[in-house]
Design an enzyme around this catalytic site. Structure first.
Site, PDB file in Angstrom:
ATOM      1  N   GLU A  36      37.950  12.892  16.556  1.00  0.00           N
ATOM      2  CA  GLU A  36      37.369  14.027  17.326  1.00  0.00           C
ATOM      3  C   GLU A  36      36.391  13.304  18.184  1.00  0.00           C
ATOM      4  O   GLU A  36      36.376  13.577  19.260  1.00  0.00           O
ATOM      5  CB  GLU A  36      36.283  15.037  16.405  1.00  0.00           C
ATOM      6  CG  GLU A  36      37.107  15.959  15.638  1.00  0.00           C
ATOM      7  CD  GLU A  36      37.853  16.778  16.496  1.00  0.00           C
ATOM      8  OE1 GLU A  36      37.701  16.880  17.738  1.00  0.00           O
ATOM      9  OE2 GLU A  36      38.947  17.361  16.227  1.00  0.00           O
ATOM     10  N   CYS A 192      47.694  27.440  27.956  1.00  0.00           N
ATOM     11  CA  CYS A 192      46.596  27.990  28.774  1.00  0.00           C
ATOM     12  C   CYS A 192      46.329  26.940  29.703  1.00  0.00           C
ATOM     13  O   CYS A 192      44.987  26.473  29.692  1.00  0.00           O
ATOM     14  CB  CYS A 192      45.789  28.827  27.946  1.00  0.00           C
ATOM     15  SG  CYS A 192      44.561  29.797  28.967  1.00  0.00           S
TER      16      CYS A 192
END
Length: 363
Positions: A36, A192
């Site tokens: 992350e 998207c």
DNA sequence: AATGCGGGGGT
DNA sequence: ACCCCAGCATT
């Protein structure tokens, strides 16, 4: 919004189309934390090799905590945003001391660690432990703003509240938050898209008011274009009589803090050759406490750092030992031979310059 | 709310 | 030659 249908469709699509990424094959909070942090503002394809190298060298938090920061920088060199590496190392030390070497599982503890904000902390816990925590980052922000047909600038406080509230509401009551969060991120990143999203492939097409209104190019609202500043910088390849090169460590207050670089400075304002030469001599004397014989320009390269577009001009120079006696350099410097250079964490443009020099030496 | 912090992939 | 990216900390 029919959230139950949304969850079901998103997860079903993810199970069939989700990418097999290295950090998706583990529930080790440390490994997921590392991924992350590396992925902050950095694309998946860039991160993967760094992630493997890093975990191989530092398999556990304790390994990282007991390492020298210099070695951490070395493994990070080229990834950018080096503050991440510094804070990762500092946080690992905190985990070693305060949590017995185990990355904490309580959100409160996680968010006290440096370099871990709302997204990263929640992401680690939801992916590793299936914690019921919301996440909003670039991909989900784009997806959620379209699912909500939210036309305002996403960066305002009001928008952020709307997006994080939706991210909370979308979570299932029972188990499965981790997988759903992954699924929605994956849809955001793979379908998207910012431009020309693949709506016809999207499992959420029937739930998407932005698609229904054909407003994909309006939502999320376009950010204002960045303005870039052009700079000209000069780097010096200074050799001493034995052929060693002078390098310097970037200080905490400048770009690439903690990393190594060639002597470098801003020469944007030097309009003539003589001004440039004088500026170079003064710079070397003031910053490195030595004199040089300036050689010829050997290379030029372009690179970008945040809002700057930099043309880096590189000169060779020889140390002039007859001009001894200046004050000591105010920054950490080192004379290094070619074999030692690979052990230093150089910033990317310095690394490019060094690679070019090596190639020249061969031919 | 705006800015600093890197570098590279994709088009 | 752009645009964008699994953000965070500071001002």
């Amino acid at each position: 919004m029919e959230l139950r249908a949304l969850r079901k469709k998103a997860v079903a699509w993810f199970q069939g189309h989700g990418r097999d990424l290295p950090w998706r094959n583990t529930s080790d909070r440390y490994a997921i934390w590392l991924s992350e942090v590396m992925l902050q503002q950095t694309q998946v394809a860039t991160v993967i090799p760094y992630y493997h190298r890093f975990l191989e060298r530092f398999p556990t938090v304790s390994d990282l905590a007991s390492a020298d920061l210099d070695e951490v920088y070395q493994l990070w060199a080229g990834l950018g945003y080096y503050r991440r590496a510094r804070q990762l190392h500092a946080a690992a030390k905190m985990v070693a001391e305060q949590h017995n070497g185990t990355f904490p599982s309580e959100p409160k503890d996680v968010h006290e660690l440096p370099g871990i904000g709302r997204y990263t902390g929640n992401a680690v816990l939801t992916f590793a432990d299936d914690a019921r925590l919301p996440i909003v980052e670039a991909n989900t922000q784009r997806l959620y703003s379209r699912l909500l047909r939210w036309k305002n600038d996403c960066s305002t406080q009001e928008s952020q509240k709307v997006l994080w509230d939706f991210a909370s509401q979308v979570l299932p009551k029972g188990a499965g938050s981790g997988q759903l969060n992954q699924a929605l991120m994956e849809i955001g990143s793979q379908l998207c898209l910012p431009k020309n999203p693949h709506c016809l492939l999207c499992p959420l097409i029937k739930l998407c008011p932005t698609y229904a209104h054909g407003e994909q190019s309006l939502i999320p609202s376009p950010k204002k274009p960045k303005t870039y500043t052009d700079l000209v910088e000069t780097a010096l390849i200074i050799r001493d009589p034995s052929g060693q090169l002078l390098v310097r460590r970037c200080s905490a207050s400048e770009r690439w803090a903690g990393l190594w670089d060639f002597p470098r400075f801003d020469t944007t304002k030097c309009k003539t050759q003589s001004t440039l030469q004088k500026t170079i001599a003064e710079f070397v004397r003031a910053r490195f406490g030595c004199g040089i014989h300036l050689g010829k320009q050997v290379h030029q390269l372009k690179h970008a750092v945040t809002r700057y577009r930099i043309t880096l001009t590189c000169f060779e120079a020889e140390l002039d030992e007859s001009q001894a006696g200046f004050s000591a350099p105010e920054i950490e410097t080192l004379w290094v031979g070619p074999s030692q250079m690979s052990g230093l964490a150089l910033n990317s443009s310095a690394k490019r310059l060094w690679n070019w020099l090596q190639k020249q030496r061969e031919t």
